[in-house]
Structure formats: C-alpha cells, structure tokens
Design a protein around this motif. Sequence first.
Motif, PDB file in Angstrom:
ATOM      1  N   ILE A  67      24.057  55.704  38.939  1.00 11.89           N
ATOM      2  CA  ILE A  67      24.729  55.829  37.641  1.00 11.89           C
ATOM      3  C   ILE A  67      24.351  57.128  36.932  1.00 11.89           C
ATOM      4  CG2 ILE A  67      25.000  53.349  37.327  1.00 11.89           C
ATOM      5  CD1 ILE A  67      22.591  53.449  35.408  1.00 11.89           C
ATOM      6  N   GLY A  68      23.842  58.078  37.720  1.00 15.09           N
ATOM      7  CA  GLY A  68      23.583  59.411  37.187  1.00 15.09           C
ATOM      8  C   GLY A  68      22.541  59.433  36.081  1.00 15.09           C
ATOM      9  N   ALA A  69      22.809  60.262  35.059  1.00 21.91           N
ATOM     10  CA  ALA A  69      21.837  60.462  33.982  1.00 21.91           C
ATOM     11  C   ALA A  69      21.657  59.217  33.124  1.00 21.91           C
ATOM     12  CB  ALA A  69      22.268  61.640  33.108  1.00 21.91           C
ATOM     13  N   ARG A  70      22.598  58.288  33.202  1.00 18.83           N
ATOM     14  CA  ARG A  70      22.454  57.063  32.397  1.00 18.83           C
ATOM     15  C   ARG A  70      21.230  56.258  32.826  1.00 18.83           C
ATOM     16  NH1 ARG A  70      28.197  57.187  33.277  1.00 18.83           N
ATOM     17  NH2 ARG A  70      29.267  57.770  31.352  1.00 18.83           N
ATOM     18  N   ARG A  71      20.752  56.500  34.042  1.00 15.50           N
ATOM     19  CA  ARG A  71      19.553  55.802  34.516  1.00 15.50           C
ATOM     20  C   ARG A  71      18.341  56.164  33.652  1.00 15.50           C
ATOM     21  NH1 ARG A  71      19.767  51.577  37.422  1.00 15.50           N
ATOM     22  NH2 ARG A  71      21.074  52.606  38.983  1.00 15.50           N
ATOM     23  N   LEU A  72      18.342  57.369  33.108  1.00 13.10           N
ATOM     24  CA  LEU A  72      17.206  57.800  32.285  1.00 13.10           C
ATOM     25  C   LEU A  72      17.061  56.945  31.031  1.00 13.10           C
ATOM     26  CD1 LEU A  72      17.606  61.678  32.577  1.00 13.10           C
ATOM     27  CD2 LEU A  72      15.786  60.286  33.584  1.00 13.10           C
ATOM     28  N   THR A 109      29.799  58.577  38.464  1.00 14.63           N
ATOM     29  CA  THR A 109      29.527  58.315  37.057  1.00 14.63           C
ATOM     30  C   THR A 109      28.185  58.898  36.615  1.00 14.63           C
ATOM     31  OG1 THR A 109      29.395  56.575  35.376  1.00 14.63           O
ATOM     32  CG2 THR A 109      28.421  56.084  37.513  1.00 14.63           C
ATOM     33  N   GLY A 110      28.118  59.269  35.338  1.00 14.79           N
ATOM     34  CA  GLY A 110      26.855  59.695  34.751  1.00 14.79           C
ATOM     35  C   GLY A 110      26.407  61.099  35.065  1.00 14.79           C
ATOM     36  N   ASP A 118      17.280  68.321  37.779  1.00 14.82           N
ATOM     37  CA  ASP A 118      18.294  68.103  36.736  1.00 14.82           C
ATOM     38  C   ASP A 118      17.840  67.022  35.760  1.00 14.82           C
ATOM     39  OD1 ASP A 118      20.111  69.994  37.684  1.00 14.82           O
ATOM     40  OD2 ASP A 118      21.045  68.562  39.067  1.00 14.82           O
ATOM     41  N   PHE A 119      17.262  65.951  36.298  1.00 13.36           N
ATOM     42  CA  PHE A 119      16.784  64.874  35.432  1.00 13.36           C
ATOM     43  C   PHE A 119      15.703  65.380  34.479  1.00 13.36           C
ATOM     44  CE2 PHE A 119      18.266  61.687  38.756  1.00 13.36           C
ATOM     45  CZ  PHE A 119      19.259  61.164  37.946  1.00 13.36           C
ATOM     46  N   LYS A 120      14.807  66.218  34.972  1.00 11.38           N
ATOM     47  CA  LYS A 120      13.750  66.771  34.120  1.00 11.38           C
ATOM     48  C   LYS A 120      14.342  67.621  33.004  1.00 11.38           C
ATOM     49  CE  LYS A 120      10.388  68.628  36.597  1.00 11.38           C
ATOM     50  NZ  LYS A 120       9.741  69.281  37.768  1.00 11.38           N
ATOM     51  N   ARG A 121      15.354  68.410  33.356  1.00 14.66           N
ATOM     52  CA  ARG A 121      15.999  69.256  32.351  1.00 14.66           C
ATOM     53  C   ARG A 121      16.766  68.421  31.327  1.00 14.66           C
ATOM     54  NH1 ARG A 121      19.751  73.414  35.025  1.00 14.66           N
ATOM     55  NH2 ARG A 121      19.876  74.121  32.860  1.00 14.66           N
ATOM     56  N   ILE A 122      17.423  67.351  31.790  1.00 12.08           N
ATOM     57  CA  ILE A 122      18.173  66.484  30.875  1.00 12.08           C
ATOM     58  C   ILE A 122      17.233  65.835  29.863  1.00 12.08           C
ATOM     59  CG2 ILE A 122      19.478  64.305  30.760  1.00 12.08           C
ATOM     60  CD1 ILE A 122      20.710  65.151  33.500  1.00 12.08           C
ATOM     61  N   LEU A 123      16.028  65.500  30.306  1.00  3.93           N
ATOM     62  CA  LEU A 123      15.059  64.875  29.408  1.00  3.93           C
ATOM     63  C   LEU A 123      14.568  65.831  28.327  1.00  3.93           C
ATOM     64  CD1 LEU A 123      12.877  62.841  31.939  1.00  3.93           C
ATOM     65  CD2 LEU A 123      14.266  61.882  30.083  1.00  3.93           C
ATOM     66  N   THR A 124      14.547  67.131  28.612  1.00 10.50           N
ATOM     67  CA  THR A 124      13.853  68.052  27.710  1.00 10.50           C
ATOM     68  C   THR A 124      14.709  69.176  27.121  1.00 10.50           C
ATOM     69  OG1 THR A 124      13.172  69.372  29.637  1.00 10.50           O
ATOM     70  CG2 THR A 124      11.637  67.672  28.860  1.00 10.50           C
ATOM     71  N   ALA A 130       7.367  62.241  36.438  1.00  9.78           N
ATOM     72  CA  ALA A 130       7.351  60.870  36.963  1.00  9.78           C
ATOM     73  C   ALA A 130       8.639  60.127  36.605  1.00  9.78           C
ATOM     74  CB  ALA A 130       6.137  60.119  36.412  1.00  9.78           C
ATOM     75  N   MET A 131       9.090  60.250  35.360  1.00 12.03           N
ATOM     76  CA  MET A 131      10.314  59.537  34.945  1.00 12.03           C
ATOM     77  C   MET A 131      11.537  60.073  35.687  1.00 12.03           C
ATOM     78  SD  MET A 131       9.838  58.778  30.851  1.00 12.03           S
ATOM     79  CE  MET A 131       9.348  60.433  30.385  1.00 12.03           C
ATOM     80  N   ALA A 132      11.579  61.403  35.900  1.00 17.31           N
ATOM     81  CA  ALA A 132      12.693  61.996  36.644  1.00 17.31           C
ATOM     82  C   ALA A 132      12.712  61.488  38.083  1.00 17.31           C
ATOM     83  CB  ALA A 132      12.580  63.519  36.604  1.00 17.31           C
ATOM     84  N   GLN A 133      11.524  61.397  38.708  1.00 18.32           N
ATOM     85  CA  GLN A 133      11.451  60.909  40.087  1.00 18.32           C
ATOM     86  C   GLN A 133      11.846  59.443  40.185  1.00 18.32           C
ATOM     87  OE1 GLN A 133       7.506  61.866  41.476  1.00 18.32           O
ATOM     88  NE2 GLN A 133       7.820  64.075  41.207  1.00 18.32           N
ATOM     89  N   PHE A 134      11.390  58.635  39.216  1.00 19.65           N
ATOM     90  CA  PHE A 134      11.770  57.218  39.209  1.00 19.65           C
ATOM     91  C   PHE A 134      13.284  57.062  39.064  1.00 19.65           C
ATOM     92  CE2 PHE A 134       7.293  55.992  38.066  1.00 19.65           C
ATOM     93  CZ  PHE A 134       7.116  55.090  39.108  1.00 19.65           C
ATOM     94  N   ALA A 135      13.887  57.822  38.160  1.00 17.67           N
ATOM     95  CA  ALA A 135      15.335  57.738  37.944  1.00 17.67           C
ATOM     96  C   ALA A 135      16.086  58.106  39.217  1.00 17.67           C
ATOM     97  CB  ALA A 135      15.748  58.662  36.789  1.00 17.67           C
ATOM     98  N   PHE A 136      15.636  59.163  39.878  1.00 14.56           N
ATOM     99  CA  PHE A 136      16.292  59.610  41.110  1.00 14.56           C
ATOM    100  C   PHE A 136      16.147  58.556  42.209  1.00 14.56           C
ATOM    101  CE2 PHE A 136      16.428  61.923  45.143  1.00 14.56           C
ATOM    102  CZ  PHE A 136      17.605  62.643  44.988  1.00 14.56           C
ATOM    103  N   ARG A 137      14.931  57.978  42.318  1.00 11.24           N
ATOM    104  CA  ARG A 137      14.684  57.003  43.384  1.00 11.24           C
ATOM    105  C   ARG A 137      15.492  55.721  43.160  1.00 11.24           C
ATOM    106  NH1 ARG A 137       8.788  54.734  43.924  1.00 11.24           N
ATOM    107  NH2 ARG A 137       8.397  56.842  43.144  1.00 11.24           N
ATOM    108  N   VAL A 138      15.542  55.240  41.907  1.00  7.94           N
ATOM    109  CA  VAL A 138      16.303  54.008  41.620  1.00  7.94           C
ATOM    110  C   VAL A 138      17.793  54.240  41.870  1.00  7.94           C
ATOM    111  CG1 VAL A 138      16.940  52.336  39.846  1.00  7.94           C
ATOM    112  CG2 VAL A 138      14.589  53.152  39.990  1.00  7.94           C
TER     113      VAL A 138
END
Length: 464
Positions: A411-416, A73-74, A360-366, A396-404
């Motif tokens: 839950i993939g990108a929904r964690r962001l 998911t996500g 990927d999380f960093k790119r999704i954010l921006t 930092a937010m991308a790393q936190f999302a990945f770690r959680v």
Amino acid sequence: MVIYLSGEIEEDLKLDELTPRQIVAELDKHVVGQAAAKRAVAVALRNRIRRQKLPPDMALDVMPKNIIMIGSTGIGKTEIARRLARLSSSPFLKVEASKFTEVGYVGRDVESMIRDLVEISIELVREEKAEEIADKAEQNAEERLLDLLLPTMRATNIDQIDDSEAAMVEAQSRTREKLRQQLREGRLDARIVEIEVRDKSFPSFEIISNQGIEEMDINIKEMMPGVFGNRTKKRKMRVDEAMEYLIAEEESKLVDMDAVARIALDRVESHGIIFLDEIDKIAGREGAHGPDVSREGVQRDILPIVEGTTVNTKYGMVRTDHILFIAAGAFHVAKPSDLIPELQGRFPIRVELQPLTIEDFKRILTEPKNALLKQYRALMDTEGINLDFTPDAVDAMAQFAFRVNEITEDIGARRLHTILEKVLDEISFQGSDLTEKNQTIDAKYVNETLNEIVKNEDLSRYIL
C-alpha cells in the motif's frame, strides 16, 4: 471524493510565470520522487498557461494533453494531481471511475463529475470573494451586534430634538464606543443576546435527484419562496457565536453569487482538473456478456466528457473541452491498451510511477514540508511533549514499512501511517499524563514495538 479549494504558491511566484522546472520544485516540497510524473503534469500545467497567450481562434483548437499515471496504490499519484491543482488554484475533483455505471444505471452517471466540479469551483470563488469583503462584513456584523447590545436612539428630525435629548444621544454614542472596544477585546463574549436566525425546520426536497432539477430546468426555490429560507426565528446565543453568525450572514449579502457563478463556470472550463482514479477497473473491450459490457459502457459514457461536450448544470452550461483529465490505475491485471481505442487516444501522455524504496520511505518521513514526523511532533507538542526521532529510528521504521509491504499487500507510503501509529500508540494514549516530557524514539524502541508483529505474518496482516 477528495477536493482541494485553496491556492498555494510560495515565494511570491505568480502562476503565469511558473516554468515547468519551478512547478516540479514546488511539487518536490510535498511529494518524494516520481520525477517523470511531476515532469508530465508540470508540462501540462505550463501548456495551459501558454494556451492563454495564444490568439483566441488558435487557443480554441489547442486541447489539453490528458495523462494516465500507472502505478500501485500509495506511491503519490493522487498527491501529485492534488498538489498541482492547489498550486494553480484550480477546481479539483478526485473521483473513482469504478463508481460509475453505464448511463447511470444503479450508480452515478458520468456527467455528475462535472456538476461536482462546478460546485467545488463555486465554493472556491465564493471563498475568494468573501475574503475580499471580509472587513466590510465584519464591520456590518459589529454594528448589528452593538445595536442588539445597546439599541440606538434615532430621531426623525435632528433639528427638532432638544438639548437634553442631544445630550442623551451623545452619552449613548460614548457608551456604544466603549462597548465596541470591549467587544473587540473579547470581554463581552459570554454575554447572551437574542438574534433572528433562519428557520431550518421546514420541509426539504432531498428526494429530488442530483441532476433532476438541472435537467428539468426548474427552480423549486423560486417557485415556492415561502417554503425555502425566508422564515426566521429568535434564538439566544453568546456574543462570540452571534458575531460569527452575523459575519457569515453579512458575507452572504455582500457576495454577488451571480458573478461568482460566472467566474466559477469559466474557471471550470479553463482550469478544471479531474482525477479519474481506478481507471484500470473499467478497462475491458468487446465483452460479450457479464461485467465486461458494463465496463466498456462506462468507458463510452466517459469518452464524450473527456473529448469535449456540453454539460447542463444548475449554474449554466459547461464545456468540457479544456478540462484536464488525469487518470490513474495500478494496471496489475489490465493494461492501458485494454481501454477502448477512442479513450486511449484522449490520454496521449503515459507515465509509470516507480515503486517506493527504503530510501524513499526515509525521505517521506522527514523531507516534505509537512512530513509525517513533523506532524506527529506538532501533535504531541500540543500536550507539552517534546518528541524526538533519532536517525536510526527513521531507518528502522522505513525498513519495517518496506518489509511489511513486501510480505503483505503493498500500500505504498500509506504503510508509514500504520507503522507510526503503532510505534507512538503508548505515548499518544498517555499524552499529557506523561511525567517525562522529553520522549526520544530510537531504533531499539521501534524494534521492541514492531518486531514480534512483523515476524508473525498473519498478525501483521491485521495490525500493520
């Protein structure tokens, strides 16, 4: 159930001119990564365009190449399908396969997905037609509103009116034009007028099932016209509210719903897209007892819809042969091969979506057109707050999302979304009360907000 009704092709690209490469480029504006899945849906959409250019007898035999997306998911499965439908102005329906039960017993029957898709298509076409006659509807509504504000003198025979009456008619005409100008400028918005509206206080027949009327081929509204929709009552409302109501009423008069239904049915048959989520939840074969029997039963019910059948709707019969089905599932326990062989054969294209990385999380954010950080900046800008995220805050937010995602449920990108809500909680709460209108979010701020929560695994399960 998720639906999308509006088309969205940028840079004046026409659908029939879109190459698979251009389709992927359009999807890249909204979805990060997952090149294989984008490539598969781009080819599927392009094949639809190619099919329309074939001779009719050959086009009839060219079936859509349905797709199974495999991934947790996500990570973008739904978004890719949704954006594809939006790109092509196709009627789109997302439905969870696990919501169906065998032959509709204590649940929905599988044919209801086609009826829902037809309703979506009807609304899509109706909106398009309403846009075409919007100017005419607004003109008619304006005239009706002016009649309420200043009733017009009407003579039965223009040759029989005397000079004084003619002067009154001319004076009234000038007054009417002044009112028209004031109306368009919004200076009459607060004035109260009394208009006739439909009375919705009559009994309804909500107890009739979704498909019951269609199967019995009975139209109760036609049988009892006095009960449904013909009663009106007087209601007082502001001029601006009355204008909106009258425009909607004029649109309903000007739009030919018979033509809308014909176009909508054709669009469902030729361009409809159904996203079957959680397909892995009904995977199971030859179960001797228990839920396996139901799962296989649902698969066998879905099979004729996917391979092509005729479904009866209240707008007419719909052929499902050329509807594109995109199925998706995590397949953590089950495998695509656990589906019954007949259903497997109707989904010849399999694509596996890749887990999201920190990058990927960093790119999704921006990066996407309406990326999360852009959304939050725009939201806070409405309060007069200039929100700025530093590059190290994004890291930092991308790393936190990945770690959680690693230590709890992935839950993939929904964690962001949950990370950002927690980071911006204080700023969002104070909003316009903040004295400092320039707010900078850096890595230090992110760490102070999230560190203690992430360290405590039990706490992070509940908060992040």
